[in-house]
Design an enzyme around this catalytic site. Structure first.
Site, PDB file in Angstrom:
ATOM      1  N   CYS A  57       0.775  -1.505   0.127  1.00 10.68           N
ATOM      2  CA  CYS A  57       0.078   0.212   0.211  1.00 10.68           C
ATOM      3  C   CYS A  57       0.889   1.175  -0.303  1.00 10.68           C
ATOM      4  O   CYS A  57       1.942   1.282   0.683  1.00 10.68           O
ATOM      5  CB  CYS A  57      -0.883  -0.191   1.129  1.00 10.68           C
ATOM      6  SG  CYS A  57      -2.031  -1.162   0.969  1.00 10.68           S
ATOM      7  N   CYS A  67      -3.829  -0.298  -3.369  1.00 13.19           N
ATOM      8  CA  CYS A  67      -4.597   0.466  -2.062  1.00 13.19           C
ATOM      9  C   CYS A  67      -3.632   1.010  -1.608  1.00 13.19           C
ATOM     10  O   CYS A  67      -2.795   2.091  -1.879  1.00 13.19           O
ATOM     11  CB  CYS A  67      -3.923  -0.473  -0.229  1.00 13.19           C
ATOM     12  SG  CYS A  67      -2.946  -2.124  -0.562  1.00 13.19           S
TER      13      CYS A  67
END
Ligand code: N1C
Length: 275
Positions: free
Chosen positions: A100, A181
């Site tokens: 992420c 993400c």
């Protein structure tokens, strides 16, 4: 005179065997060159060792299994009729954990983006994961009625839409975008008229697969050269924004290519401070 009669044929015989010797050596060199050439060519044409070698650089439990599942997508099939979904089992077999805030997308900036991610490990492109790495830059296909993998005579990118290479990148890119993400980055090309080109994989597959419950921001880094053709007000970005799921914020920054290159090579610069 007598000596000449004996010496003549003797010299001739020696010259003859010398010439024969040279010819034999030349023949040997030619044979060696051909054998070597064929072996080397076979190596670079052979997809499997490249795939396995690259796979083993990652912590994958069973690369041989990954290879077999990969092959099932296209072997013994018409090379113009391989769907994206055919790679589903392979995608599952090589699933990876997303990093992420570090995921990097790109379109028409392949060289600059990889030069950068190689030097600075701040971002991760699909080719930096096992899924993209094992097949980056390669061509492959199967043929109906054959259990082999071919690396020549395969349909080109534009020959037919459902070719094995194109379907693979479509499927792998969808998987990469699906798990994206945090804040994600995309390097696009400011030296072309349409940096967000609807026929590209980034536009047609990745943007639509970003999930608003996982992705907060899409930060576009528009890579410019001396001759700037497009900037962040480019019309194509309106198209991009309309394709983004609601809730994902869009940012764009024009960054000279030289700045990216210099920052990549500067060990003092922190990951976040290149643009
Ligand atoms: O069509 P594109 O770019 O927009 O595709 C790039 C986009 C990236 O964000 C990647 O995540 O899609 C993914 N991707 C690859 O990772 C990849 N590696 C190698 C898409 N294509 C990839 N390739 C090859 O580059 C592929 O064979 C195809 O021909 C090009 C697409 O590059 P592009 O048009 O610059």
């Amino acid at each position: 005179m007598e000596q000449g009669e004996f010496g003549g044929p003797g010299k001739r015989r020696r010259r003859c065997s010398f010439i024969l010797g040279v010819l034999a050596v030349l023949l040997l060199i030619v044979i060696l060159a051909v054998v070597l050439g064929l072996t080397l060519r076979e190596d670079s044409n052979d997809l499997k060792p490249t795939f396995l070698n690259r796979c083993q650089q990652f912590q994958v439990k069973n690369c041989q299994h990954a290879w077999e599942v990969f092959q099932q997508a296209y072997v013994d099939k018409d090379p113009c009729n391989v769907s994206m979904e055919a790679y589903d089992p392979f995608i599952e077999a090589t699933s990876f954990t997303p990093s992420c805030n570090r995921m990097m997308f790109w379109s028409k900036t392949k060289d600059v983006v990889h030069e950068f991610t190689e030097k600075k490990e701040c971002f991760q492109t699909l080719e930096d994961t096992v899924l993209g790495s094992v097949l980056d830059g390669l061509t492959w296909c199967g043929k109906k009625g054959s259990s082999e993998t071919f690396t020549t005579g395969c349909p080109r990118w534009t020959d037919c839409i459902n070719n094995p290479v194109r379907s693979f990148w479509n499927r792998a890119s969808a998987a990469f975008a699906n798990v994206a993400c945090g804040n994600i980055t995309a390097m696009l090309n400011g030296s072309i008229a349409t940096p967000f080109d609807s026929s590209s994989i980034f536009a047609s597959i990745e943007v639509g697969n970003l999930k608003s419950d996982k992705v907060n921001n899409l930060n576009v880094v528009l890579v410019t050269q001396k001759n700037v053709v497009s900037n962040c007000t480019n019309q194509s970005f309106e198209n991009l924004k309309s394709k983004l799921a609601e809730g994902i914020k869009f940012n764009c920054k024009e960054v000279p290519e030289t700045q990216i290159q210099e920052c990549g090579s500067d060990p003092e610069k922190a990951c976040g401070s290149c643009w």
